[in-house]
Design a protein around this motif. Structure first.
Motif, PDB file in Angstrom:
ATOM      1  N   LEU A 116      73.601  33.236  -4.686  1.00 26.90           N
ATOM      2  CA  LEU A 116      74.347  32.481  -3.412  1.00 26.90           C
ATOM      3  C   LEU A 116      73.252  31.675  -2.763  1.00 26.90           C
ATOM      4  CD1 LEU A 116      75.741  35.617  -1.480  1.00 26.90           C
ATOM      5  CD2 LEU A 116      76.826  34.218  -3.427  1.00 26.90           C
ATOM      6  N   SER A 117      71.871  31.356  -3.391  1.00 28.15           N
ATOM      7  CA  SER A 117      71.025  30.568  -2.671  1.00 28.15           C
ATOM      8  C   SER A 117      70.820  29.443  -4.024  1.00 28.15           C
ATOM      9  CB  SER A 117      69.749  31.128  -2.562  1.00 28.15           C
ATOM     10  OG  SER A 117      69.802  32.264  -1.667  1.00 28.15           O
ATOM     11  N   ALA A 118      71.637  29.452  -4.980  1.00 30.35           N
ATOM     12  CA  ALA A 118      71.342  28.227  -6.195  1.00 30.35           C
ATOM     13  C   ALA A 118      72.063  27.073  -5.533  1.00 30.35           C
ATOM     14  CB  ALA A 118      72.135  28.665  -7.468  1.00 30.35           C
ATOM     15  N   GLU A 119      71.337  25.871  -5.724  1.00 21.82           N
ATOM     16  CA  GLU A 119      71.746  24.610  -5.370  1.00 21.82           C
ATOM     17  C   GLU A 119      73.260  24.427  -5.881  1.00 21.82           C
ATOM     18  OE1 GLU A 119      67.980  21.899  -5.125  1.00 21.82           O
ATOM     19  OE2 GLU A 119      68.326  22.267  -7.181  1.00 21.82           O
ATOM     20  N   LEU A 122      75.782  26.644  -3.622  1.00 19.61           N
ATOM     21  CA  LEU A 122      76.018  25.911  -2.598  1.00 19.61           C
ATOM     22  C   LEU A 122      76.786  24.630  -2.534  1.00 19.61           C
ATOM     23  CD1 LEU A 122      72.350  26.197  -0.734  1.00 19.61           C
ATOM     24  CD2 LEU A 122      74.606  27.747  -0.374  1.00 19.61           C
ATOM     25  N   ARG A 123      76.605  23.890  -3.663  1.00 21.76           N
ATOM     26  CA  ARG A 123      77.738  22.786  -3.580  1.00 21.76           C
ATOM     27  C   ARG A 123      79.015  23.220  -3.936  1.00 21.76           C
ATOM     28  NH1 ARG A 123      73.178  20.695  -6.579  1.00 21.76           N
ATOM     29  NH2 ARG A 123      74.111  21.391  -8.626  1.00 21.76           N
ATOM     30  N   TRP A 124      79.118  24.496  -4.889  1.00 15.34           N
ATOM     31  CA  TRP A 124      80.581  24.543  -5.213  1.00 15.34           C
ATOM     32  C   TRP A 124      81.182  25.284  -3.917  1.00 15.34           C
ATOM     33  CZ3 TRP A 124      81.763  29.835  -4.563  1.00 15.34           C
ATOM     34  CH2 TRP A 124      82.962  30.431  -5.015  1.00 15.34           C
ATOM     35  N   GLN A 125      80.418  26.144  -3.097  1.00 15.81           N
ATOM     36  CA  GLN A 125      80.976  26.640  -1.887  1.00 15.81           C
ATOM     37  C   GLN A 125      81.351  25.824  -0.911  1.00 15.81           C
ATOM     38  OE1 GLN A 125      78.141  29.806  -0.236  1.00 15.81           O
ATOM     39  NE2 GLN A 125      79.084  29.282   1.837  1.00 15.81           N
ATOM     40  N   ALA A 126      80.748  24.660  -0.721  1.00 10.22           N
ATOM     41  CA  ALA A 126      81.199  23.612   0.181  1.00 10.22           C
ATOM     42  C   ALA A 126      82.597  23.230   0.026  1.00 10.22           C
ATOM     43  CB  ALA A 126      80.276  22.418   0.056  1.00 10.22           C
ATOM     44  N   GLY A 127      83.184  23.297  -1.527  1.00 10.30           N
ATOM     45  CA  GLY A 127      84.480  22.473  -1.760  1.00 10.30           C
ATOM     46  C   GLY A 127      85.396  23.792  -2.201  1.00 10.30           C
ATOM     47  N   LYS A 138      74.848  38.693  12.006  1.00 10.75           N
ATOM     48  CA  LYS A 138      73.698  37.714  12.801  1.00 10.75           C
ATOM     49  C   LYS A 138      72.859  37.430  11.552  1.00 10.75           C
ATOM     50  CE  LYS A 138      74.861  39.384  17.221  1.00 10.75           C
ATOM     51  NZ  LYS A 138      74.363  39.934  18.600  1.00 10.75           N
ATOM     52  N   ILE A 139      73.156  36.640  10.593  1.00  6.73           N
ATOM     53  CA  ILE A 139      72.308  36.153   9.431  1.00  6.73           C
ATOM     54  C   ILE A 139      72.398  34.646   9.318  1.00  6.73           C
ATOM     55  CG2 ILE A 139      71.915  38.567   8.396  1.00  6.73           C
ATOM     56  CD1 ILE A 139      73.793  37.379   6.274  1.00  6.73           C
ATOM     57  N   ARG A 140      71.401  34.102   8.966  1.00  5.25           N
ATOM     58  CA  ARG A 140      71.418  32.515   8.879  1.00  5.25           C
ATOM     59  C   ARG A 140      72.108  32.392   7.541  1.00  5.25           C
ATOM     60  NH1 ARG A 140      65.309  31.237   9.383  1.00  5.25           N
ATOM     61  NH2 ARG A 140      65.569  32.835  10.925  1.00  5.25           N
ATOM     62  N   PRO A 141      72.777  31.120   7.309  1.00  8.65           N
ATOM     63  CA  PRO A 141      73.285  30.835   6.084  1.00  8.65           C
ATOM     64  C   PRO A 141      72.124  30.655   4.859  1.00  8.65           C
ATOM     65  CG  PRO A 141      74.192  29.574   7.887  1.00  8.65           C
ATOM     66  CD  PRO A 141      72.857  30.318   8.321  1.00  8.65           C
ATOM     67  N   ALA A 142      72.571  30.761   3.583  1.00 10.61           N
ATOM     68  CA  ALA A 142      71.717  30.721   2.692  1.00 10.61           C
ATOM     69  C   ALA A 142      71.169  29.282   2.540  1.00 10.61           C
ATOM     70  CB  ALA A 142      72.482  30.781   1.339  1.00 10.61           C
ATOM     71  N   SER A 143      69.923  29.206   2.186  1.00 11.48           N
ATOM     72  CA  SER A 143      69.250  27.850   1.746  1.00 11.48           C
ATOM     73  C   SER A 143      68.920  27.684   0.367  1.00 11.48           C
ATOM     74  CB  SER A 143      67.993  27.484   2.808  1.00 11.48           C
ATOM     75  OG  SER A 143      67.138  28.568   2.408  1.00 11.48           O
ATOM     76  N   ALA A 144      69.099  26.462   0.014  1.00  9.92           N
ATOM     77  CA  ALA A 144      68.809  26.338  -1.604  1.00  9.92           C
ATOM     78  C   ALA A 144      67.513  26.827  -1.964  1.00  9.92           C
ATOM     79  CB  ALA A 144      68.927  24.951  -2.078  1.00  9.92           C
ATOM     80  N   PRO A 202      80.570  31.988 -17.331  1.00 15.49           N
ATOM     81  CA  PRO A 202      80.821  30.592 -17.483  1.00 15.49           C
ATOM     82  C   PRO A 202      82.245  30.172 -17.264  1.00 15.49           C
ATOM     83  CG  PRO A 202      81.157  31.886 -19.628  1.00 15.49           C
ATOM     84  CD  PRO A 202      80.365  32.620 -18.737  1.00 15.49           C
ATOM     85  N   GLU A 203      82.902  31.075 -16.883  1.00 13.64           N
ATOM     86  CA  GLU A 203      84.582  30.659 -16.445  1.00 13.64           C
ATOM     87  C   GLU A 203      84.601  30.244 -15.130  1.00 13.64           C
ATOM     88  OE1 GLU A 203      83.450  35.188 -16.157  1.00 13.64           O
ATOM     89  OE2 GLU A 203      83.591  33.804 -17.751  1.00 13.64           O
ATOM     90  N   ASP A 204      83.571  30.515 -14.372  1.00 17.53           N
ATOM     91  CA  ASP A 204      83.506  30.023 -12.845  1.00 17.53           C
ATOM     92  C   ASP A 204      82.560  29.619 -12.454  1.00 17.53           C
ATOM     93  OD1 ASP A 204      84.970  29.540 -10.441  1.00 17.53           O
ATOM     94  OD2 ASP A 204      85.837  31.629 -10.340  1.00 17.53           O
ATOM     95  N   ILE A 205      82.309  28.763 -11.306  1.00 13.11           N
ATOM     96  CA  ILE A 205      81.015  28.530 -10.302  1.00 13.11           C
ATOM     97  C   ILE A 205      80.052  27.650 -11.067  1.00 13.11           C
ATOM     98  CG2 ILE A 205      79.312  29.290  -8.892  1.00 13.11           C
ATOM     99  CD1 ILE A 205      81.096  31.878  -8.409  1.00 13.11           C
ATOM    100  N   VAL A 206      79.740  27.945 -12.452  1.00 14.15           N
ATOM    101  CA  VAL A 206      78.622  27.537 -12.959  1.00 14.15           C
ATOM    102  C   VAL A 206      78.943  26.072 -13.700  1.00 14.15           C
ATOM    103  CG1 VAL A 206      77.606  29.546 -13.118  1.00 14.15           C
ATOM    104  CG2 VAL A 206      78.697  28.730 -15.116  1.00 14.15           C
ATOM    105  N   GLY A 207      79.974  25.458 -13.654  1.00 10.88           N
ATOM    106  CA  GLY A 207      80.460  24.358 -14.252  1.00 10.88           C
ATOM    107  C   GLY A 207      80.411  24.048 -15.820  1.00 10.88           C
ATOM    108  N   ALA A 208      80.857  25.247 -16.514  1.00 10.17           N
ATOM    109  CA  ALA A 208      80.338  25.155 -17.830  1.00 10.17           C
ATOM    110  C   ALA A 208      81.761  24.980 -18.701  1.00 10.17           C
ATOM    111  CB  ALA A 208      79.968  26.725 -18.462  1.00 10.17           C
ATOM    112  N   THR A 209      81.771  24.054 -19.805  1.00 13.33           N
ATOM    113  CA  THR A 209      82.799  24.003 -20.604  1.00 13.33           C
ATOM    114  C   THR A 209      82.655  24.875 -21.704  1.00 13.33           C
ATOM    115  OG1 THR A 209      81.777  22.320 -22.033  1.00 13.33           O
ATOM    116  CG2 THR A 209      82.618  21.465 -20.169  1.00 13.33           C
TER     117      THR A 209
END
Length: 307
Positions: A116-119, A122-127, A138-144, A202-209
């Protein structure tokens, strides 16, 4: 796809036999800050009744090795051995070699690079429209948690973690980092003596072909598929049965691990996920031996349970 409530007694018995000695190396039981349908002990009891050999619990925010040790001590009658690992996210200090050493010393089995803290996450989550299920807390959002410096060099902290994996025999899993990062990190890990590598879903989130997946398998990694992304009835389903077969056939059953990646509320239980997966693999024409490799042997080997 055959579900447990539509199986014949013969089908159910066949599936139960294949699952004897199964290993789930990636399951989200609780307690956790995110809602979970089962806790670690409930999961162990459930899988023990089904004859599983082992389970590796995964939480995005803490190493579950202490819970695993307590269950093993107080419930020695359980057939299922409970293990855990550590995900290198914000709560454990990111690329924290001290925490990794501690995990290894307590018989942990897997180190997941940032999830959840991988750069990349966080890019994937935004879209994606996805948000952490505990986002109302009451926790702060993840940071990279970056792996590379501005010049593209691996951070010393990452190299330290790789060295700990090499020294202790911990399996290194790619987590939610981008596939392009996985290739670089795994190559360096191998150079430093890391022998156990897991390519996470590899089927989701990580951008693998598919080609990326084959390339990483050819590096010696086990390719771990999350059943949560493939099974009917899973709220996380994003892929089809045909795509699962394509992944398996391209890499081979000897380099494929099927994990549940389940345990969350409002979806299939990990055990139901495994039962459906075995039914699906049988329907696709895989042999009992090939399925056992994917649900048991391969995972046991990569986490060091094979002696």
């Amino acid at each position: 796809m055959t579900s447990s409530d539509t199986m014949t007694p013969e089908q159910a018995a066949h599936i139960a036999d294949i699952l004897q000695g199964a290993v789930d190396p990636h399951v989200h039981s609780g307690p956790s800050i995110a809602p979970r349908a089962v806790d670690h002990l409930e999961l162990a009891r459930m899988l023990s009744e089904a004859g599983f050999a082992a389970v590796v619990t995964k939480d995005h925010d803490y190493a579950g090795v202490m819970c695993a040790a307590m269950i093993g001590h107080h419930y020695p009658e359980l057939k299922t051995r409970v293990f855990s690992g550590i995900a290198l996210n914000n709560v454990v200090g990111g690329l924290n070699a001290y925490a990794v050493e501690h995990t290894a010393a307590m018989d942990g089995k897997i180190v997941w690079l940032p999830t959840l803290s991988a750069e990349n996450h966080l890019r994937w989550q935004a879209g994606s429209g996805w948000s952490h299920p505990a986002s109302t807390q009451k926790i702060r959002p993840a940071s990279a948690v970056p792996l590379f410096d501005a010049g593209g060099r691996m951070l010393p902290e990452l190299l330290d973690v790789l060295d700990v994996c090499a020294a202790t025999g911990l399996a290194l899993a790619s987590g939610h980092i981008h596939v392009s990062e996985t290739k670089k990190v795994f190559a360096e890990a191998k150079r430093r003596g890391v022998e156990r590598l897991i390519f996470t879903h590899p089927e989701d989130i990580v951008g693998a072909t598919m080609e990326d997946t084959v390339e990483i398998a050819d590096m010696g990694a086990q390719v771990e598929h999350s059943l949560a992304f493939f099974l009917e009835g899973s709220k996380f389903r994003t892929r089809t049965t045909e795509e699962l077969q394509h992944f398996i056939d391209r890499v081979g059953t000897g380099r494929t691990i099927l994990c549940s990646d389940l345990g969350q509320v409002g979806t299939l239980t990990p055990l139901e996920g495994f039962r459906q997966a075995v039914a699906t693999c049988l329907a696709l024409g895989y042999s009992d031996a090939q399925i056992r490799a994917m649900v048991s042997t391969n995972a046991a080997q990569v986490i060091g349970l094979d002696g």
